[in-house]
Design a protein around this motif. Structure first.
Motif, PDB file in Angstrom:
ATOM      1  N   THR A 378      84.559 -72.360  24.456  1.00  0.00           N
ATOM      2  CA  THR A 378      83.550 -72.199  23.420  1.00  0.00           C
ATOM      3  C   THR A 378      82.173 -72.190  24.069  1.00  0.00           C
ATOM      4  N   LEU A 379      81.350 -71.215  23.673  1.00  0.00           N
ATOM      5  CA  LEU A 379      79.997 -71.151  24.210  1.00  0.00           C
ATOM      6  C   LEU A 379      79.093 -72.101  23.418  1.00  0.00           C
ATOM      7  N   PRO A 380      78.323 -72.950  24.082  1.00  0.00           N
ATOM      8  CA  PRO A 380      77.468 -73.916  23.382  1.00  0.00           C
ATOM      9  C   PRO A 380      76.301 -73.218  22.685  1.00  0.00           C
ATOM     10  N   PRO A 381      75.587 -73.937  21.803  1.00  0.00           N
ATOM     11  CA  PRO A 381      74.477 -73.329  21.063  1.00  0.00           C
ATOM     12  C   PRO A 381      73.412 -72.744  21.981  1.00  0.00           C
ATOM     13  N   HIS A 382      72.938 -71.554  21.608  1.00  0.00           N
ATOM     14  CA  HIS A 382      71.920 -70.887  22.414  1.00  0.00           C
ATOM     15  C   HIS A 382      71.131 -69.928  21.527  1.00  0.00           C
ATOM     16  N   LYS A 383      69.845 -69.746  21.863  1.00  0.00           N
ATOM     17  CA  LYS A 383      69.001 -68.847  21.077  1.00  0.00           C
ATOM     18  C   LYS A 383      69.473 -67.398  21.160  1.00  0.00           C
ATOM     19  N   LEU A 384      70.024 -66.987  22.302  1.00  0.00           N
ATOM     20  CA  LEU A 384      70.511 -65.624  22.439  1.00  0.00           C
ATOM     21  C   LEU A 384      71.674 -65.353  21.501  1.00  0.00           C
ATOM     22  N   LEU A 385      72.538 -66.358  21.321  1.00  0.00           N
ATOM     23  CA  LEU A 385      73.653 -66.197  20.385  1.00  0.00           C
ATOM     24  C   LEU A 385      73.130 -66.109  18.942  1.00  0.00           C
ATOM     25  N   TRP A 386      72.052 -66.857  18.648  1.00  0.00           N
ATOM     26  CA  TRP A 386      71.441 -66.753  17.321  1.00  0.00           C
ATOM     27  C   TRP A 386      70.889 -65.346  17.101  1.00  0.00           C
ATOM     28  N   ARG A 387      70.244 -64.806  18.112  1.00  0.00           N
ATOM     29  CA  ARG A 387      69.691 -63.449  17.982  1.00  0.00           C
ATOM     30  C   ARG A 387      70.807 -62.424  17.775  1.00  0.00           C
ATOM     31  N   TYR A 388      71.901 -62.622  18.474  1.00  0.00           N
ATOM     32  CA  TYR A 388      73.051 -61.724  18.316  1.00  0.00           C
ATOM     33  C   TYR A 388      73.620 -61.836  16.902  1.00  0.00           C
ATOM     34  N   LYS A 389      73.760 -63.053  16.425  1.00  0.00           N
ATOM     35  CA  LYS A 389      74.243 -63.278  15.055  1.00  0.00           C
ATOM     36  C   LYS A 389      73.283 -62.662  14.047  1.00  0.00           C
ATOM     37  N   ASP A 390      71.986 -62.865  14.261  1.00  0.00           N
ATOM     38  CA  ASP A 390      70.971 -62.313  13.370  1.00  0.00           C
ATOM     39  C   ASP A 390      71.062 -60.782  13.330  1.00  0.00           C
ATOM     40  N   TRP A 391      71.260 -60.156  14.484  1.00  0.00           N
ATOM     41  CA  TRP A 391      71.380 -58.698  14.560  1.00  0.00           C
ATOM     42  C   TRP A 391      72.607 -58.213  13.794  1.00  0.00           C
ATOM     43  N   ILE A 392      73.746 -58.889  13.946  1.00  0.00           N
ATOM     44  CA  ILE A 392      74.970 -58.517  13.240  1.00  0.00           C
ATOM     45  C   ILE A 392      74.775 -58.642  11.734  1.00  0.00           C
ATOM     46  N   ASP A 393      74.206 -59.779  11.298  1.00  0.00           N
ATOM     47  CA  ASP A 393      74.053 -60.033   9.858  1.00  0.00           C
ATOM     48  C   ASP A 393      73.067 -59.059   9.215  1.00  0.00           C
ATOM     49  N   ARG A 394      71.957 -58.803   9.893  1.00  0.00           N
ATOM     50  CA  ARG A 394      70.977 -57.867   9.330  1.00  0.00           C
ATOM     51  C   ARG A 394      71.532 -56.447   9.284  1.00  0.00           C
ATOM     52  N   ARG A 395      72.303 -56.069  10.277  1.00  0.00           N
ATOM     53  CA  ARG A 395      72.900 -54.739  10.285  1.00  0.00           C
ATOM     54  C   ARG A 395      73.878 -54.587   9.122  1.00  0.00           C
ATOM     55  N   PHE A 396      74.644 -55.646   8.841  1.00  0.00           N
ATOM     56  CA  PHE A 396      75.566 -55.608   7.696  1.00  0.00           C
ATOM     57  C   PHE A 396      74.790 -55.438   6.396  1.00  0.00           C
ATOM     58  N   MET A 397      73.714 -56.202   6.222  1.00  0.00           N
ATOM     59  CA  MET A 397      72.949 -56.142   4.981  1.00  0.00           C
ATOM     60  C   MET A 397      72.248 -54.798   4.795  1.00  0.00           C
ATOM     61  N   GLU A 398      71.865 -54.173   5.879  1.00  0.00           N
ATOM     62  CA  GLU A 398      71.194 -52.863   5.784  1.00  0.00           C
ATOM     63  C   GLU A 398      72.083 -51.809   5.135  1.00  0.00           C
ATOM     64  N   ARG A 399      73.382 -52.008   5.193  1.00  0.00           N
ATOM     65  CA  ARG A 399      74.309 -51.046   4.587  1.00  0.00           C
ATOM     66  C   ARG A 399      74.177 -51.023   3.053  1.00  0.00           C
ATOM     67  N   PHE A 400      73.563 -52.056   2.497  1.00  0.00           N
ATOM     68  CA  PHE A 400      73.481 -52.162   1.038  1.00  0.00           C
ATOM     69  C   PHE A 400      72.048 -52.050   0.530  1.00  0.00           C
ATOM     70  N   CYS A 401      71.182 -51.444   1.335  1.00  0.00           N
ATOM     71  CA  CYS A 401      69.805 -51.197   0.903  1.00  0.00           C
ATOM     72  C   CYS A 401      69.710 -49.787   0.341  1.00  0.00           C
ATOM     73  N   PHE A 402      69.334 -49.691  -0.929  1.00  0.00           N
ATOM     74  CA  PHE A 402      69.227 -48.388  -1.598  1.00  0.00           C
ATOM     75  C   PHE A 402      67.839 -48.295  -2.212  1.00  0.00           C
ATOM     76  N   GLU A 403      66.937 -47.618  -1.546  1.00  0.00           N
ATOM     77  CA  GLU A 403      65.564 -47.515  -2.024  1.00  0.00           C
ATOM     78  C   GLU A 403      65.187 -46.044  -2.225  1.00  0.00           C
TER      79      GLU A 403
END
Length: 403
Positions: A378-403
């Protein structure tokens, strides 16, 4: 005289705006099926994305950044949208019955309503505990708590969380992080905040490997979150009122008692009673039993996905990753049954990568497993892993933006 042979319109009704159905709606919007009338019935017009929700509670994302707006999504899919609560399904006449009196006909029905924490067996839990689902209710109480702490930061805050799975652990860390950031600028001691985490088993997060459980238990302990392992909450009752707060007493089967101001309930999931009353095949917890096609074991015109479904041949934890992965195969099989084609089986993965936020804009990499609980690095907590998680989550949410 020539007859006007119009193809019969088929009604596909979706109950619930969960992760799987959000993906189904998006895919229908991209690939409309002629002769199909699509309807979405959901109790709320917005659905929270579970991957970002802990980050929202920690204060790193806005409400809009962690919610999918179902209105523009339904419009994109050319679906009729009803904001209502389903109270029954008439399987003899293929009708969905709603709280406001609406009755919706269907030829094919899909259910993705998530789950709710089981509280009924614990005295006082239904009255005094705050269930994490529906999420709108959780966030309403959380916003009220943040406001109260901001107004009176000098007061002692005691929070209890019942449930030591991944959800309870992330909730504890996220709440602590947000509240500490309120207390520090006011020069109030962070010791004013006490968080108690109750877990029935002797270890946290039973669906994860030992290395994950060990690291997170160490993080919780280092941050001053009081762990009550092997403790089963059996009673919750109000004790007294202060000027601004109500105080509750939590009692465990061992005799342990703890006083707190707020109790958040994140225990084993349960299902609404109307599913079983309708006559659908369910397991002992009330979840819909589905085949590999995500089709009901007892009613071929019914499909289910997400937390509300239990795959008979592939038992998996109730985790958002599985709901997301079920979206595409659910869409494909809904299309196939409407077109009279044979359905395709879906086999979910056994292992799944979890990027678990630790409430401080860091994340740890962990592999969850449906059955085993040992053996992986298991990889311990790290800011880079947070950034990776943030990128994955934001990319998922972008699929549901309809403007």
């Amino acid at each position: 005289m020539q007859q006007n042979l119009q193809p019969k319109v088929k009604d596909l009704v979706l109950i619930g705006g969960g992760h799987s159905h959000a993906i189904v709606l998006r895919m229908f919007g991209m690939k409309l099926l002629p002769g199909v009338r699509l309807t979405l019935i959901t109790a709320a017009s917005q659905t929270a994305y579970s991957g970002i929700l802990p980050g929202h509670i920690a204060g790193f994302y806005t409400h809009d950044e962690c919610h999918i707006d179902l209105r523009p999504l339904a419009n994109f899919a050319q679906a009729q949208l009803y904001i209502d609560r389903v109270v029954a399904v008439d399987l003899e006449n293929n009708k969905v019955l709603c709280a406001k009196g609406l009755a919706v006909d269907f030829d094919v029905l899909s259910i993705d309503i998530g789950s709710t924490p089981a509280t009924l067996s614990v005295s006082g839990a239904a009255e005094y505990a705050i269930a994490v689902k529906p999420v709108s209710q959780l966030l309403e109480h959380w916003d009220q708590l943040i406001e109260a702490v901001g107004k009176n930061p000098q007061e002692l805050i005691r929070i209890a969380i019942a449930g030591g799975g991944a959800g309870g652990v992330e909730l504890a860390l996220s709440m602590q992080s947000h509240l500490h950031r309120i207390l520090r600028p006011t020069q109030q001691p962070i010791q004013n905040l006490k968080i108690h985490l109750f877990q029935r088993g002797q270890e946290l997060m039973p669906n994860y490997y030992q290395s994950v459980r060990h690291q997170l238990q160490q993080i919780l302990t280092e941050r001053g979150i009081k762990l009550h392992l092997g403790e089963t909450v059996c009673n919750i009752a109000p004790t007294k009122h202060q000027e601004t707060k109500e105080i509750f007493k939590i009692k465990c089967e061992s005799g342990l008692t703890v006083e707190c101001n707020k109790i958040f309930w994140v225990t084993q999931a349960s299902a609404p009673e109307w599913l079983k009353i309708a006559g659908l095949g369910t397991n002992e917890q009330g979840f819909i039993l589905v085949e590999d096609t995500l089709q009901s074991q007892t009613h071929p015109q019914i499909f289910a996905a997400g937390d509300i479904a239990t795959m008979v041949n592939h038992q998996r934890p109730k985790a958002g990753v599985f709901a997301v992965r079920q979206g595409k195969p659910l869409f494909e099989n809904l299309q196939r049954i409407l077109l009279g084609k044979s359905l395709k089986p879906y086999r979910p993965q056994k292992q799944y990568l979890s990027l678990i936020g630790t409430g401080d804009q860091r994340a740890m990499s962990a592999t969850g497993y449906a059955y085993a609980t040992r053996g992986i690095i298991t990889l311990p907590p790290h800011k880079l892993l947070w950034r990776y998680k943030d990128w994955i989550d934001r990319r998922f949410m972008e699929r549901f933006c309809f403007e």
